[in-house]
Structure formats: C-alpha cells, structure tokens
Scaffold this motif. Structure first.
Motif, PDB file in Angstrom:
ATOM      1  N   VAL A 268       0.979  -1.208   0.038  1.00 31.83           N
ATOM      2  CA  VAL A 268       0.011   0.139  -0.010  1.00 31.83           C
ATOM      3  C   VAL A 268       0.921   1.156  -0.082  1.00 31.83           C
ATOM      4  O   VAL A 268       1.649   1.411   0.853  1.00 31.83           O
ATOM      5  CB  VAL A 268      -0.914   0.151   1.135  1.00 31.83           C
ATOM      6  CG1 VAL A 268      -1.888   1.160   1.309  1.00 31.83           C
ATOM      7  CG2 VAL A 268      -1.823  -1.233   1.195  1.00 31.83           C
ATOM      8  N   LYS A 269       0.598   2.004  -0.982  1.00 25.32           N
ATOM      9  CA  LYS A 269       1.590   3.137  -1.046  1.00 25.32           C
ATOM     10  C   LYS A 269       0.829   4.519  -0.849  1.00 25.32           C
ATOM     11  O   LYS A 269      -0.388   4.603  -1.274  1.00 25.32           O
ATOM     12  CB  LYS A 269       2.327   3.384  -2.479  1.00 25.32           C
ATOM     13  CG  LYS A 269       3.099   4.477  -2.679  1.00 25.32           C
ATOM     14  CD  LYS A 269       3.886   4.666  -4.150  1.00 25.32           C
ATOM     15  CE  LYS A 269       4.830   5.433  -4.028  1.00 25.32           C
ATOM     16  NZ  LYS A 269       4.243   6.913  -3.994  1.00 25.32           N
ATOM     17  N   ARG A 270       1.433   5.460  -0.085  1.00 26.07           N
ATOM     18  CA  ARG A 270       0.663   6.828   0.077  1.00 26.07           C
ATOM     19  C   ARG A 270       1.138   7.501  -1.212  1.00 26.07           C
ATOM     20  O   ARG A 270       2.152   7.812  -1.469  1.00 26.07           O
ATOM     21  CB  ARG A 270       1.292   7.487   1.236  1.00 26.07           C
ATOM     22  CG  ARG A 270       0.569   8.657   1.849  1.00 26.07           C
ATOM     23  CD  ARG A 270       1.461   9.129   3.118  1.00 26.07           C
ATOM     24  NE  ARG A 270       0.643  10.586   3.518  1.00 26.07           N
ATOM     25  CZ  ARG A 270       1.171  11.717   3.488  1.00 26.07           C
ATOM     26  NH1 ARG A 270       2.328  11.867   3.092  1.00 26.07           N
ATOM     27  NH2 ARG A 270       0.745  12.702   3.941  1.00 26.07           N
ATOM     28  N   GLY A 271      -0.071   8.447  -1.674  1.00 26.85           N
ATOM     29  CA  GLY A 271       0.064   9.210  -2.798  1.00 26.85           C
ATOM     30  C   GLY A 271       0.952  10.537  -2.453  1.00 26.85           C
ATOM     31  O   GLY A 271       0.966  10.828  -1.277  1.00 26.85           O
TER      32      GLY A 271
ATOM     33  N   PHE B  67      -2.576  13.468  -3.190  1.00 26.32           N
ATOM     34  CA  PHE B  67      -3.723  13.654  -2.313  1.00 26.32           C
ATOM     35  C   PHE B  67      -3.509  12.914  -1.022  1.00 26.32           C
ATOM     36  O   PHE B  67      -4.334  12.783  -0.166  1.00 26.32           O
ATOM     37  CB  PHE B  67      -4.755  12.942  -3.036  1.00 26.32           C
ATOM     38  CG  PHE B  67      -4.956  13.737  -4.388  1.00 26.32           C
ATOM     39  CD1 PHE B  67      -5.695  14.765  -4.523  1.00 26.32           C
ATOM     40  CD2 PHE B  67      -4.590  13.097  -5.687  1.00 26.32           C
ATOM     41  CE1 PHE B  67      -5.905  15.652  -5.733  1.00 26.32           C
ATOM     42  CE2 PHE B  67      -4.885  13.644  -6.993  1.00 26.32           C
ATOM     43  CZ  PHE B  67      -5.701  15.082  -6.932  1.00 26.32           C
ATOM     44  N   ASN B  68      -2.337  12.241  -0.801  1.00 28.67           N
ATOM     45  CA  ASN B  68      -1.965  11.632   0.558  1.00 28.67           C
ATOM     46  C   ASN B  68      -3.037  10.581   0.817  1.00 28.67           C
ATOM     47  O   ASN B  68      -3.035  10.238   1.984  1.00 28.67           O
ATOM     48  CB  ASN B  68      -1.964  12.668   1.638  1.00 28.67           C
ATOM     49  CG  ASN B  68      -1.003  13.945   1.511  1.00 28.67           C
ATOM     50  OD1 ASN B  68       0.095  13.547   0.919  1.00 28.67           O
ATOM     51  ND2 ASN B  68      -1.288  14.889   2.141  1.00 28.67           N
ATOM     52  N   SER B  69      -3.635   9.829  -0.066  1.00 34.94           N
ATOM     53  CA  SER B  69      -4.277   8.924   0.114  1.00 34.94           C
ATOM     54  C   SER B  69      -3.642   7.480  -0.198  1.00 34.94           C
ATOM     55  O   SER B  69      -2.434   7.409  -0.854  1.00 34.94           O
ATOM     56  CB  SER B  69      -5.524   8.703  -0.971  1.00 34.94           C
ATOM     57  OG  SER B  69      -5.046   8.959  -2.388  1.00 34.94           O
ATOM     58  N   TRP B  70      -4.051   6.492   0.587  1.00 30.65           N
ATOM     59  CA  TRP B  70      -3.220   5.108   0.455  1.00 30.65           C
ATOM     60  C   TRP B  70      -3.858   4.291  -0.391  1.00 30.65           C
ATOM     61  O   TRP B  70      -4.926   4.122  -0.201  1.00 30.65           O
ATOM     62  CB  TRP B  70      -3.272   4.730   1.973  1.00 30.65           C
ATOM     63  CG  TRP B  70      -2.263   5.542   2.965  1.00 30.65           C
ATOM     64  CD1 TRP B  70      -2.859   6.566   3.380  1.00 30.65           C
ATOM     65  CD2 TRP B  70      -0.860   5.216   3.461  1.00 30.65           C
ATOM     66  NE1 TRP B  70      -1.837   7.261   4.424  1.00 30.65           N
ATOM     67  CE2 TRP B  70      -0.671   6.106   4.197  1.00 30.65           C
ATOM     68  CE3 TRP B  70      -0.112   4.327   3.079  1.00 30.65           C
ATOM     69  CZ2 TRP B  70       0.594   6.188   4.760  1.00 30.65           C
ATOM     70  CZ3 TRP B  70       1.152   3.989   3.560  1.00 30.65           C
ATOM     71  CH2 TRP B  70       1.488   5.247   4.390  1.00 30.65           C
ATOM     72  N   LYS B  71      -3.258   3.697  -1.388  1.00 31.05           N
ATOM     73  CA  LYS B  71      -3.632   2.767  -2.179  1.00 31.05           C
ATOM     74  C   LYS B  71      -2.807   1.712  -2.643  1.00 31.05           C
ATOM     75  O   LYS B  71      -1.775   1.746  -2.673  1.00 31.05           O
ATOM     76  CB  LYS B  71      -4.000   3.511  -3.644  1.00 31.05           C
ATOM     77  CG  LYS B  71      -4.938   4.853  -3.481  1.00 31.05           C
ATOM     78  CD  LYS B  71      -5.376   5.138  -4.885  1.00 31.05           C
ATOM     79  CE  LYS B  71      -6.189   6.240  -4.832  1.00 31.05           C
ATOM     80  NZ  LYS B  71      -6.581   6.904  -6.239  1.00 31.05           N
ATOM     81  N   PRO B  72      -3.434   0.446  -2.954  1.00 32.09           N
ATOM     82  CA  PRO B  72      -2.486  -0.863  -3.231  1.00 32.09           C
ATOM     83  C   PRO B  72      -1.943  -0.582  -4.341  1.00 32.09           C
ATOM     84  O   PRO B  72      -2.407  -0.198  -5.315  1.00 32.09           O
ATOM     85  CB  PRO B  72      -3.499  -1.798  -3.081  1.00 32.09           C
ATOM     86  CG  PRO B  72      -5.005  -1.603  -2.530  1.00 32.09           C
ATOM     87  CD  PRO B  72      -4.777   0.023  -2.758  1.00 32.09           C
ATOM     88  N   MET B  73      -0.677  -0.872  -4.565  1.00 33.00           N
ATOM     89  CA  MET B  73       0.120  -0.702  -5.682  1.00 33.00           C
ATOM     90  C   MET B  73       0.806  -2.208  -6.068  1.00 33.00           C
ATOM     91  O   MET B  73       1.413  -2.572  -4.884  1.00 33.00           O
ATOM     92  CB  MET B  73       1.044   0.149  -5.596  1.00 33.00           C
ATOM     93  CG  MET B  73       0.490   1.793  -5.675  1.00 33.00           C
ATOM     94  SD  MET B  73      -0.005   2.160  -7.182  1.00 33.00           S
ATOM     95  CE  MET B  73      -0.838   3.939  -7.010  1.00 33.00           C
ATOM     96  N   TRP B  74       1.019  -2.556  -7.107  1.00 28.76           N
ATOM     97  CA  TRP B  74       2.243  -3.627  -7.314  1.00 28.76           C
ATOM     98  C   TRP B  74       3.512  -3.158  -7.511  1.00 28.76           C
ATOM     99  O   TRP B  74       3.870  -2.220  -8.403  1.00 28.76           O
ATOM    100  CB  TRP B  74       1.763  -4.299  -8.770  1.00 28.76           C
ATOM    101  CG  TRP B  74       2.562  -5.417  -9.131  1.00 28.76           C
ATOM    102  CD1 TRP B  74       3.595  -5.497 -10.180  1.00 28.76           C
ATOM    103  CD2 TRP B  74       2.540  -6.756  -8.575  1.00 28.76           C
ATOM    104  NE1 TRP B  74       4.342  -6.892  -9.977  1.00 28.76           N
ATOM    105  CE2 TRP B  74       3.630  -7.745  -9.173  1.00 28.76           C
ATOM    106  CE3 TRP B  74       1.603  -7.436  -7.714  1.00 28.76           C
ATOM    107  CZ2 TRP B  74       3.944  -8.988  -8.786  1.00 28.76           C
ATOM    108  CZ3 TRP B  74       2.066  -8.572  -7.217  1.00 28.76           C
ATOM    109  CH2 TRP B  74       2.847  -9.381  -8.015  1.00 28.76           C
TER     110      TRP B  74
END
Length: 350
Positions: free
Chosen positions: A12-15, A18-25
């Motif tokens: 999970v990476k912090r953008g 927008f400082n949102s956390w999203k799953p990334m490969w």
C-alpha cells in the motif's frame, strides 16, 4: 540489459499529491523501485531511484498505520509504503538495504553469499537439504515458541537446526553445521525471526546464523507469524478470530455484485477455519469472512461468466453453503501455496 527484478508484490503506497493510501504492485529492481496500479500494467506509474536514498523502518509517522517504511531520495522526496504484516515489511526492507549497498559499492545484487569464509563442499545440495529439513516426520519440527510475551508460530531455534544437521549426519560437527546453516540463511531457505536472529543477519559476524536457543528461524513458505501474547490479556475473542493465523497476504478478489477486482489483505486462520479479508489501505475490522469448514478450493482458468479470462493464477473457493469466491494470486507458486493452506484448514479447522 534490463535491471534484475529482486522482489515484487502488493504494497500500500501513500500518494504524493492527495496523500491517500492505495494498493500498488511494487517491483524492486537493482537500481530502483517501480510501482504499478495493477500487476498487468505495462508501464509504471512511477519510479524511485535507490542511488543515494535513505530508508527508515519502522516509520511511525502515521499513528495507527502499522508496518510502514519510508524511502527518502536524494531530492528529499519521501515515499511511504505499508506492508500487510511485519515479516513482509522486514523482507522488503532487507532487500532494499542490500540493493542500495550494492549500488554504493558498484556490485551486482546476488542472493547467494558473497562471504569468502563460507566455502561449501561440492557434495552439499542446499535445495535437497532444505526439502529434507521440511519433511513433516523426519525434518526440523516447527513449533509455537514464546519470547518477550510474543508467540512465534511455525518457528524453530538455531540450536535445533544445528542439532538436526548433526543427528542427520549432514555435517560432521557443530562448526560445520553453523557454516551450512549460514549458507541456507544467505540463500533464503531460512528466515530470521525475532530481534536476536535479525540483528545477527544485519551484523558483520563471519556466520550470520546463531547456534542459540533464543535465536528463532522459520521456513519462508511455512505461514510463520508473530503475535503479541500478554499473559495479562484476558479479552475473550470472537469465536471466528480465535484460530491460529497460518497464512496472510494480499490477493485480488472479485466482488459479488459489480464483478470488479480489488486488492484485499487476507488472513487465514485454522481451528476454527476462517479466511478474513480487509481493506489493505486501512481499517482494523474485516470487510468479510469466508467460513472454510467443508469448503472446496480449486484452480480455475476462466472467469465466473464461463469466458476465458485474461487474468492469471485464479482460484475459486466454494463454501459448504455453495457461495463462490474468485481470487487471484500474483504467481503460480503463490496460488498453489494458498490452495494448499486453505485445503488443510478446511479439513482440520472446526
């Protein structure tokens, strides 16, 4: 030549905007880290150069968010990643540190030991030895060990490994056993658990493996997990959460309504046997639970509509109530590991 892929998987990476956390490969290369929105994407959303970067772990900048590490580039840009559990974070951190050191020293990243002091006899086959150690009847016994009010599941001590090597006549003495065990550790056949064994791996000692009853280790595909276990804790857990955690990690899950795929963090428990899934970007409560007792789990090559799927490594869980769940692993090996673990839990769990 393209840079070598060292490690890859969902984090999970912090953008940055927008400082949102999203799953990334996320893919760790010899010279940097690439991150993709999906595993199947051809081009990354971004790339983090490792040369001159610094790594902070654990990173405690975000209160309740656990297992976070931070990479700061030479341009003072901070990149935050969150793993699904402690051992996953530590594995990423170890490889990133090693890759960064290799860049600084002008060396190629190699998992094999570069220590000249470790010279294995030509007759030693580490792969075959590893399989013997994992034998359920004659191999090294996996136990639940306790230290500093923590439970280490599917684990064993350093001196037990050396005892096994000597008694199995794989080595002539404990010193030779220490050399072999260090090679198994450097090759990734054994993993350190707990501060003592981890510090030895990160240190400069000739042998990174410890012949010690307080040094804990585990097999990388055993479902090892460490959990807090205070003797003062008298909280009665909800029945479905009482089972011992035997495997966890991120998978893609297909929704029942919209049929869209989303990354979820899965935790597999046995006795009672449940597979809980969570939002990997945050939240302590599960989004749902799959009751595994009496379920059927199989590999599938097509999607629920019966059409050939472009997605790879799919598998299906059919519960005793005939509810169908479609999941996707990152690799064929990971799919097999999840299927085997779920099959065991479905047979042995209450």
């Amino acid at each position: 030549m393209e840079p070598k892929r060292i490690r890859e998987g969902y984090l999970v990476k912090r953008g940055s905007m927008f400082n949102s956390w999203k799953p990334m490969w996320v893919v760790l290369l010899e010279d940097g880290i690439e991150f993709y929105k999906k595993k199947s994407d051809n081009s990354p959303k971004g790339m983090i150069p490792l040369k001159g970067s610094t790594l902070t772990s654990p990173c405690q900048d975000f209160g309740k968010r656990m297992f976070v590490f931070k990479i700061t580039t030479t341009k003072q840009q901070d990149h935050f990643f969150q793993a699904a559990f402690l051992e996953e974070r530590d594995a990423w951190v170890r490889d990133i540190k090693k890759a960064t050191k290799c860049i600084e020293g002008g060396q190629k990243f190699a998992r094999k030991s570069t220590r000249r002091s470790i010279r294995l006899p030509e007759t030693i086959d580490l792969g075959a030895l590893y399989l013997s150690m994992k034998d359920t009847e004659k191999g090294v016994k996996e136990l639940n060990l306790e230290k500093d009010k923590k439970i280490f599941n599917h684990c064993f001590t350093g001196n037990c490994v050396i005892d096994w090597l000597v008694s199995n006549k794989s080595v002539r003495n404990r010193q030779e056993g220490l050399m072999i065990a260090s090679s198994l550790l450097n090759e990734g056949y054994l993993q350190p658990a707990g501060d003592l064994s981890k510090n030895a791996v990160d240190g400069t000692a000739e042998n990174p493996f410890l012949d010690n009853a307080d040094a804990f280790y585990y097999f990388p595909d055993s479902g090892f997990f460490c959990e807090e276990n205070s003797s003062d804790d008298d909280v009665i857990l909800k029945e479905e959460f009482r089972g011992v955690i035997i495997k966890q990690g991120c998978l893609l899950k297909q929704g029942h309504r919209r049929k869209n795929w989303k990354v979820r963090k899965f935790i597999l428990r046995e006795d009672p046997a449940y597979l809980h899934y969570y939002d990997p970007a945050g939240g302590e409560d599960p989004l749902g639970a799959i009751r595994l007792r009496g379920c059927v789990v199989t590999s599938v090559e097509s999607n629920p509509d019966g059409k050939k799927s472009e997605e790879e490594n799919l598998f299906e869980i059919i519960t005793a109530d005939e509810v169908h769940y479609f999941l996707q692993a990152a690799t064929p090996k990971e799919r097999i590991e999840w299927i085997k673990a779920i099959q065991v839990a479905s047979r042995t769990g209450k």
